[in-house]
Design a protein around this motif. Sequence first.
Motif, mmCIF file in Angstrom:
data_model
loop_
_atom_site.group_PDB
_atom_site.id
_atom_site.type_symbol
_atom_site.label_atom_id
_atom_site.label_comp_id
_atom_site.label_asym_id
_atom_site.label_seq_id
_atom_site.Cartn_x
_atom_site.Cartn_y
_atom_site.Cartn_z
ATOM 1 N N PRO A 124 0.983 -1.285 0.243
ATOM 2 C CA PRO A 124 -0.479 0.057 -0.015
ATOM 3 C C PRO A 124 0.732 1.017 0.214
ATOM 4 C CG PRO A 124 0.042 -0.680 2.264
ATOM 5 C CD PRO A 124 0.601 -1.885 0.830
ATOM 6 N N GLY A 125 2.078 1.608 0.471
ATOM 7 C CA GLY A 125 3.133 2.231 0.477
ATOM 8 C C GLY A 125 2.228 3.741 1.757
ATOM 9 N N GLN A 126 3.231 4.060 2.105
ATOM 10 C CA GLN A 126 2.861 5.122 2.934
ATOM 11 C C GLN A 126 1.512 6.348 2.790
ATOM 12 O OE1 GLN A 126 4.597 9.136 2.427
ATOM 13 N NE2 GLN A 126 4.361 9.605 4.927
ATOM 14 N N ALA A 127 0.536 5.838 4.119
ATOM 15 C CA ALA A 127 -1.102 6.514 3.895
ATOM 16 C C ALA A 127 -1.200 5.748 2.245
ATOM 17 C CB ALA A 127 -0.808 7.823 3.369
ATOM 18 N N ASN A 128 -1.096 4.669 2.056
ATOM 19 C CA ASN A 128 -2.228 3.975 1.116
ATOM 20 C C ASN A 128 -1.714 4.964 -0.187
ATOM 21 O OD1 ASN A 128 -3.303 1.956 2.183
ATOM 22 N ND2 ASN A 128 -4.435 2.819 3.506
ATOM 23 N N ARG A 129 -0.678 4.909 -0.442
ATOM 24 C CA ARG A 129 -0.826 6.166 -1.655
ATOM 25 C C ARG A 129 0.221 5.050 -3.223
ATOM 26 N NH1 ARG A 129 1.350 12.059 0.832
ATOM 27 N NH2 ARG A 129 -0.472 12.818 1.687
ATOM 28 N N GLY A 130 0.250 4.457 -2.643
ATOM 29 C CA GLY A 130 1.566 2.826 -3.193
ATOM 30 C C GLY A 130 2.605 3.383 -3.604
ATOM 31 N N THR A 131 3.331 2.656 -4.178
ATOM 32 C CA THR A 131 5.348 2.696 -4.179
ATOM 33 C C THR A 131 5.926 2.889 -5.445
ATOM 34 O OG1 THR A 131 4.995 0.628 -4.585
ATOM 35 C CG2 THR A 131 5.451 0.352 -2.066
ATOM 36 N N PHE A 132 4.786 4.031 -6.395
ATOM 37 C CA PHE A 132 5.674 4.545 -7.714
ATOM 38 C C PHE A 132 4.804 6.512 -7.201
ATOM 39 C CE2 PHE A 132 6.819 5.878 -11.714
ATOM 40 C CZ PHE A 132 7.990 5.744 -11.688
ATOM 41 N N PRO A 133 5.666 6.454 -7.459
ATOM 42 C CA PRO A 133 7.087 6.559 -7.114
ATOM 43 C C PRO A 133 7.475 6.988 -5.615
ATOM 44 C CG PRO A 133 6.505 8.822 -8.189
ATOM 45 C CD PRO A 133 5.106 8.413 -7.658
ATOM 46 N N LEU A 134 9.028 6.756 -5.134
ATOM 47 C CA LEU A 134 9.196 6.707 -4.026
ATOM 48 C C LEU A 134 10.415 8.103 -3.099
ATOM 49 C CD1 LEU A 134 10.517 3.402 -3.203
ATOM 50 C CD2 LEU A 134 8.304 3.860 -2.818
ATOM 51 N N ASP A 135 11.171 8.805 -3.591
ATOM 52 C CA ASP A 135 11.900 9.010 -3.618
ATOM 53 C C ASP A 135 12.336 10.243 -4.979
ATOM 54 O OD1 ASP A 135 13.161 11.739 -1.852
ATOM 55 O OD2 ASP A 135 14.792 9.753 -2.024
ATOM 56 N N GLY A 136 12.614 12.126 -4.886
ATOM 57 C CA GLY A 136 12.666 12.013 -5.942
ATOM 58 C C GLY A 136 14.138 13.885 -5.857
ATOM 59 N N ASP A 137 13.927 14.788 -6.830
ATOM 60 C CA ASP A 137 15.033 15.810 -6.126
ATOM 61 C C ASP A 137 14.535 16.344 -7.268
ATOM 62 O OD1 ASP A 137 16.564 17.560 -5.614
ATOM 63 O OD2 ASP A 137 18.262 16.467 -6.261
ATOM 64 N N PHE A 138 14.975 18.274 -7.371
ATOM 65 C CA PHE A 138 14.842 18.616 -8.912
ATOM 66 C C PHE A 138 16.453 18.250 -9.484
ATOM 67 C CE2 PHE A 138 11.875 20.963 -6.338
ATOM 68 C CZ PHE A 138 10.704 20.528 -6.516
ATOM 69 N N SER A 139 16.447 18.933 -11.265
ATOM 70 C CA SER A 139 17.647 19.115 -11.541
ATOM 71 C C SER A 139 17.987 20.745 -11.041
ATOM 72 C CB SER A 139 17.016 18.509 -13.387
ATOM 73 O OG SER A 139 16.641 20.088 -13.530
ATOM 74 N N PRO A 140 19.489 20.819 -11.529
ATOM 75 C CA PRO A 140 19.811 22.003 -11.029
ATOM 76 C C PRO A 140 19.041 22.963 -11.342
ATOM 77 C CG PRO A 140 21.370 20.981 -12.004
ATOM 78 C CD PRO A 140 20.222 20.145 -12.174
ATOM 79 N N ASP A 141 18.664 23.780 -12.998
ATOM 80 C CA ASP A 141 17.613 24.630 -13.272
ATOM 81 C C ASP A 141 16.094 24.354 -12.466
ATOM 82 O OD1 ASP A 141 16.765 22.250 -14.935
ATOM 83 O OD2 ASP A 141 17.280 23.311 -16.667
ATOM 84 N N GLY A 142 15.697 23.288 -11.897
ATOM 85 C CA GLY A 142 14.062 22.700 -11.569
ATOM 86 C C GLY A 142 13.040 22.576 -12.796
ATOM 87 N N ALA A 143 13.892 22.411 -14.047
ATOM 88 C CA ALA A 143 12.540 22.076 -15.353
ATOM 89 C C ALA A 143 12.274 20.806 -15.346
ATOM 90 C CB ALA A 143 13.580 22.521 -16.190
ATOM 91 N N ARG A 144 13.342 19.873 -14.724
ATOM 92 C CA ARG A 144 13.308 17.894 -14.768
ATOM 93 C C ARG A 144 13.008 17.379 -13.387
ATOM 94 N NH1 ARG A 144 12.839 15.631 -19.365
ATOM 95 N NH2 ARG A 144 13.312 13.577 -18.557
ATOM 96 N N LEU A 145 12.503 16.246 -13.226
ATOM 97 C CA LEU A 145 12.281 16.372 -11.982
ATOM 98 C C LEU A 145 13.580 14.467 -11.903
ATOM 99 C CD1 LEU A 145 8.967 15.996 -10.480
ATOM 100 C CD2 LEU A 145 11.152 17.728 -9.585
ATOM 101 N N VAL A 146 13.933 13.805 -10.876
ATOM 102 C CA VAL A 146 14.538 12.745 -11.020
ATOM 103 C C VAL A 146 14.335 11.958 -10.091
ATOM 104 C CG1 VAL A 146 17.039 13.343 -9.949
ATOM 105 C CG2 VAL A 146 16.578 11.080 -11.620
ATOM 106 N N PHE A 147 13.312 10.641 -9.743
ATOM 107 C CA PHE A 147 12.770 9.896 -9.204
ATOM 108 C C PHE A 147 12.561 8.580 -9.299
ATOM 109 C CE2 PHE A 147 10.106 11.403 -12.686
ATOM 110 C CZ PHE A 147 9.140 9.987 -12.920
ATOM 111 N N ASP A 148 12.385 7.542 -8.131
ATOM 112 C CA ASP A 148 12.453 6.222 -7.878
ATOM 113 C C ASP A 148 10.759 5.989 -7.566
ATOM 114 O OD1 ASP A 148 12.141 6.531 -5.398
ATOM 115 O OD2 ASP A 148 14.080 4.890 -4.933
ATOM 116 N N GLY A 149 11.004 4.590 -7.977
ATOM 117 C CA GLY A 149 9.696 3.991 -7.658
ATOM 118 C C GLY A 149 10.003 2.706 -7.301
ATOM 119 N N ALA A 150 8.523 1.684 -6.796
ATOM 120 C CA ALA A 150 8.921 0.392 -7.403
ATOM 121 C C ALA A 150 8.064 -0.285 -8.196
ATOM 122 C CB ALA A 150 8.169 -0.365 -6.193
ATOM 123 N N ILE A 151 8.273 -1.386 -9.092
ATOM 124 C CA ILE A 151 7.966 -1.927 -9.917
ATOM 125 C C ILE A 151 7.154 -3.056 -10.142
ATOM 126 C CG2 ILE A 151 8.653 -0.235 -11.715
ATOM 127 C CD1 ILE A 151 10.608 -2.379 -12.819
#
Length: 198
Positions: A124-151
């Motif tokens: 179920p993930g935290q608060a039943n929100r699922g497991t994709f995505p899990l964690d992430g970060d902004f690109s240096p220019d703030g225009a993109r994200l990098v993130f992980d998640g479970a498959i």
Amino acid sequence: PPANDFNIYAINLADGTTTRIGSSADNEESPAWSPDGARIAYSSFSPTDGIDLHLVDPATQQETRRIDDAGGIHLSFSRDGASILESGRLRVYDVATGDLTHDLLDEARAGLVAAGYQVEDRFPGQANRGTFPLDGDFSPDGARLVFDGAIKQGAASAIVIATMGLDGTGFEVVAGPFTVDPTQTNGLNYSETNPMWV
């Protein structure tokens, strides 16, 4: 602080003294410093009120903003400190106003499926929100994200790392899949890879 104290503290490295940063009556978790050190973000977890995001001035310990239903296990500031990412739902908030500026969960999950992967839905993930995505970060220019998640990979669970634009386009899996053991993360409740854009 006592070992069972679920609150946020800052530690003075010179003398070891602690100062409580948060003021929530609920569990406080997942602190993140803004790049300029002017704010600390954290999440409060209440069994009745849900998960909220708090922004605190560490110099005064005063809360400067609370955003209801915006917290999560993993939080990341943009490099300019103007935005904060709640990774579990790929939501980006404006730090100054608290407004939701980007809600990218549907685009990320659609990109994952289009790339030939199955979202891990056995946990179920935290608060039943699922497991994709899990964690992430902004690109240096703030225009993109990098993130992980479970498959899902048959009977196994795995993690992939992906990138995507804040406009919801350009989804791309850039690493993985990496097989994981869900029992090591409380049923894929938090990230094992903690991706960061460097």
